[in-house]
Design a protein around this motif. Structure first.
Motif, PDB file in Angstrom:
ATOM      1  N   ILE A 133       0.841  -1.197   0.000  1.00  0.00           N
ATOM      2  CA  ILE A 133       0.000   0.000   0.000  1.00  0.00           C
ATOM      3  C   ILE A 133       0.874   1.243   0.000  1.00  0.00           C
ATOM      4  CG2 ILE A 133      -1.977  -1.086   1.105  1.00  0.00           C
ATOM      5  CD1 ILE A 133      -1.119   0.244   3.736  1.00  0.00           C
ATOM      6  N   LYS A 134       0.390   2.249  -0.718  1.00  0.00           N
ATOM      7  CA  LYS A 134       1.025   3.569  -0.753  1.00  0.00           C
ATOM      8  C   LYS A 134      -0.076   4.602  -0.588  1.00  0.00           C
ATOM      9  CE  LYS A 134       4.873   2.677  -3.879  1.00  0.00           C
ATOM     10  NZ  LYS A 134       5.509   3.056  -5.150  1.00  0.00           N
ATOM     11  N   THR A 135       0.157   5.518   0.306  1.00  0.00           N
ATOM     12  CA  THR A 135      -0.782   6.607   0.512  1.00  0.00           C
ATOM     13  C   THR A 135      -0.013   7.750   1.152  1.00  0.00           C
ATOM     14  OG1 THR A 135      -2.953   7.179   1.409  1.00  0.00           O
ATOM     15  CG2 THR A 135      -1.554   5.772   2.779  1.00  0.00           C
ATOM     16  N   GLN A 136      -0.721   8.768   1.566  1.00  0.00           N
ATOM     17  CA  GLN A 136      -0.076   9.831   2.324  1.00  0.00           C
ATOM     18  C   GLN A 136      -1.070  10.432   3.296  1.00  0.00           C
ATOM     19  OE1 GLN A 136       1.503  12.689  -0.393  1.00  0.00           O
ATOM     20  NE2 GLN A 136      -0.463  13.589  -0.879  1.00  0.00           N
ATOM     21  N   SER A 137      -0.518  10.945   4.389  1.00  0.00           N
ATOM     22  CA  SER A 137      -1.366  11.572   5.393  1.00  0.00           C
ATOM     23  C   SER A 137      -1.922  12.873   4.830  1.00  0.00           C
ATOM     24  CB  SER A 137      -0.558  11.841   6.663  1.00  0.00           C
ATOM     25  OG  SER A 137       0.427  12.826   6.410  1.00  0.00           O
ATOM     26  N   LEU A 138      -2.877  13.434   5.528  1.00  0.00           N
ATOM     27  CA  LEU A 138      -3.490  14.674   5.052  1.00  0.00           C
ATOM     28  C   LEU A 138      -2.497  15.833   5.003  1.00  0.00           C
ATOM     29  CD1 LEU A 138      -6.961  14.427   6.811  1.00  0.00           C
ATOM     30  CD2 LEU A 138      -6.357  13.843   4.452  1.00  0.00           C
ATOM     31  N   ASP A 139      -1.412  15.767   5.805  1.00  0.00           N
ATOM     32  CA  ASP A 139      -0.394  16.815   5.742  1.00  0.00           C
ATOM     33  C   ASP A 139       0.762  16.461   4.800  1.00  0.00           C
ATOM     34  OD1 ASP A 139       0.581  14.859   7.381  1.00  0.00           O
ATOM     35  OD2 ASP A 139       1.252  16.192   8.978  1.00  0.00           O
ATOM     36  N   GLY A 140       0.588  15.397   3.981  1.00  0.00           N
ATOM     37  CA  GLY A 140       1.536  15.107   2.908  1.00  0.00           C
ATOM     38  C   GLY A 140       2.653  14.129   3.230  1.00  0.00           C
ATOM     39  N   VAL A 141       2.637  13.488   4.398  1.00  0.00           N
ATOM     40  CA  VAL A 141       3.687  12.528   4.744  1.00  0.00           C
ATOM     41  C   VAL A 141       3.405  11.207   4.027  1.00  0.00           C
ATOM     42  CG1 VAL A 141       4.780  11.222   6.605  1.00  0.00           C
ATOM     43  CG2 VAL A 141       4.057  13.582   7.005  1.00  0.00           C
ATOM     44  N   PRO A 142       4.360  10.726   3.206  1.00  0.00           N
ATOM     45  CA  PRO A 142       4.142   9.459   2.508  1.00  0.00           C
ATOM     46  C   PRO A 142       4.099   8.291   3.488  1.00  0.00           C
ATOM     47  CG  PRO A 142       6.147  10.545   1.713  1.00  0.00           C
ATOM     48  CD  PRO A 142       5.638  11.333   2.862  1.00  0.00           C
ATOM     49  N   PHE A 143       3.235   7.325   3.213  1.00  0.00           N
ATOM     50  CA  PHE A 143       3.097   6.129   4.030  1.00  0.00           C
ATOM     51  C   PHE A 143       3.076   4.921   3.108  1.00  0.00           C
ATOM     52  CE2 PHE A 143       0.618   2.885   6.266  1.00  0.00           C
ATOM     53  CZ  PHE A 143       1.274   2.852   7.489  1.00  0.00           C
ATOM     54  N   MET A 144       4.008   3.992   3.331  1.00  0.00           N
ATOM     55  CA  MET A 144       4.092   2.782   2.514  1.00  0.00           C
ATOM     56  C   MET A 144       4.258   1.578   3.433  1.00  0.00           C
ATOM     57  SD  MET A 144       6.627   4.017  -0.523  1.00  0.00           S
ATOM     58  CE  MET A 144       7.711   4.984   0.508  1.00  0.00           C
ATOM     59  N   ARG A 145       3.618   0.492   3.057  1.00  0.00           N
ATOM     60  CA  ARG A 145       3.746  -0.751   3.809  1.00  0.00           C
ATOM     61  C   ARG A 145       3.641  -1.927   2.842  1.00  0.00           C
ATOM     62  NH1 ARG A 145       5.223   1.360   7.950  1.00  0.00           N
ATOM     63  NH2 ARG A 145       4.346   1.184  10.009  1.00  0.00           N
ATOM     64  N   ILE A 146       4.356  -3.009   3.182  1.00  0.00           N
ATOM     65  CA  ILE A 146       4.180  -4.290   2.524  1.00  0.00           C
ATOM     66  C   ILE A 146       3.653  -5.222   3.604  1.00  0.00           C
ATOM     67  CG2 ILE A 146       5.285  -6.212   1.329  1.00  0.00           C
ATOM     68  CD1 ILE A 146       7.406  -4.230   0.354  1.00  0.00           C
ATOM     69  N   LEU A 147       2.398  -5.622   3.457  1.00  0.00           N
ATOM     70  CA  LEU A 147       1.712  -6.409   4.471  1.00  0.00           C
ATOM     71  C   LEU A 147       1.580  -7.858   4.027  1.00  0.00           C
ATOM     72  CD1 LEU A 147      -1.082  -3.787   5.058  1.00  0.00           C
ATOM     73  CD2 LEU A 147       0.908  -4.154   6.495  1.00  0.00           C
ATOM     74  N   PRO A 148       2.096  -8.807   4.820  1.00  0.00           N
ATOM     75  CA  PRO A 148       1.959 -10.213   4.454  1.00  0.00           C
ATOM     76  C   PRO A 148       0.533 -10.704   4.666  1.00  0.00           C
ATOM     77  CG  PRO A 148       3.028 -10.017   6.591  1.00  0.00           C
ATOM     78  CD  PRO A 148       2.835  -8.624   6.062  1.00  0.00           C
ATOM     79  N   LEU A 149       0.127 -11.650   3.829  1.00  0.00           N
ATOM     80  CA  LEU A 149      -1.221 -12.207   3.922  1.00  0.00           C
ATOM     81  C   LEU A 149      -1.146 -13.700   3.601  1.00  0.00           C
ATOM     82  CD1 LEU A 149      -4.298 -11.726   4.186  1.00  0.00           C
ATOM     83  CD2 LEU A 149      -4.325 -11.259   1.751  1.00  0.00           C
ATOM     84  N   ILE A 150      -1.477 -14.531   4.584  1.00  0.00           N
ATOM     85  CA  ILE A 150      -1.491 -15.977   4.382  1.00  0.00           C
ATOM     86  C   ILE A 150      -2.937 -16.397   4.154  1.00  0.00           C
ATOM     87  CG2 ILE A 150      -0.913 -18.237   5.344  1.00  0.00           C
ATOM     88  CD1 ILE A 150       1.519 -16.456   4.942  1.00  0.00           C
ATOM     89  N   VAL A 151      -3.206 -17.004   3.005  1.00  0.00           N
ATOM     90  CA  VAL A 151      -4.559 -17.450   2.672  1.00  0.00           C
ATOM     91  C   VAL A 151      -4.576 -18.972   2.717  1.00  0.00           C
ATOM     92  CG1 VAL A 151      -6.312 -17.527   0.869  1.00  0.00           C
ATOM     93  CG2 VAL A 151      -4.943 -15.457   1.191  1.00  0.00           C
ATOM     94  N   GLY A 152      -5.574 -19.511   3.404  1.00  0.00           N
ATOM     95  CA  GLY A 152      -5.729 -20.958   3.463  1.00  0.00           C
ATOM     96  C   GLY A 152      -5.106 -21.561   4.696  1.00  0.00           C
ATOM     97  N   ASP A 153      -4.742 -22.829   4.586  1.00  0.00           N
ATOM     98  CA  ASP A 153      -4.228 -23.618   5.693  1.00  0.00           C
ATOM     99  C   ASP A 153      -2.870 -23.088   6.155  1.00  0.00           C
ATOM    100  OD1 ASP A 153      -3.971 -25.589   7.573  1.00  0.00           O
ATOM    101  OD2 ASP A 153      -3.408 -27.151   6.141  1.00  0.00           O
TER     102      ASP A 153
END
Length: 155
Positions: A133-153
């Motif tokens: 994900i990439k976004t920015q706060s309302l005052d312009g600070v960039p925010f990036m994350r790579i979030l792991p997601l395990i699907v299934g067993d």
């Protein structure tokens, strides 16, 4: 009874060469598989990105946002909260869902905000996924994350 034949120099050389040929073929197969599955560079200008990394990381940490990613029932759900636990409302979030090892499964997601969380309907087979994900706060600070997601067993 069978008679044992002596180990001659020619036999030893053939065994030695055969062993090395097998090792080389195995190594080349592994190299081919590794290079074929490498998705590529993370950024086109790694040196420039590295120069600004610490300042961007510090600004992002000052936001104190916490992210929680879940998947069930064919829906990806993302919750972003601030330090006080209040929901963070953002005008736009760029989201890219895929596997860590291949761009073949990558797809852009449109995350819809319902007042509580951001969600998108997507059918995912079992496995290890990640949401960038990439976004920015309302005052312009960039925010990036790579979030792991395990699907299934998980076993």
């Amino acid at each position: 009874m069978s008679e044992k034949t002596p180990l001659t120099g020619a036999k030893f050389a053939a065994i030695f060469i055969t062993a090395f040929v097998v090792i080389i073929i195995a190594n080349l197969s592994l190299v081919y598989a590794a290079v074929g599955s490498f998705p590529g560079l993370e950024t086109r200008k790694p040196y420039v990105e590295a120069l600004n990394f610490n300042s961007k990381r510090h600004a992002q940490e000052m936001l104190a946002w916490k992210t929680v990613l879940e998947y069930s029932g064919g829906s990806v759900r993302l919750t972003i909260t601030d330090a006080s636990g209040a929901r963070v409302v953002l005008p736009a979030i760029e989201a890219r869902l895929g596997r860590a090892t291949s761009h073949a499964y990558d797809r852009n997601l449109t995350l819809n905000f319902d007042g509580e969380l951001y969600s998108s309907i997507v059918n995912l087979p079992a496995g290890n996924w990640q949401l960038r994900i990439k976004t920015q706060s309302l005052d312009g600070v960039p925010f990036m994350r790579i979030l792991p997601l395990i699907v299934g067993d998980r076993s």
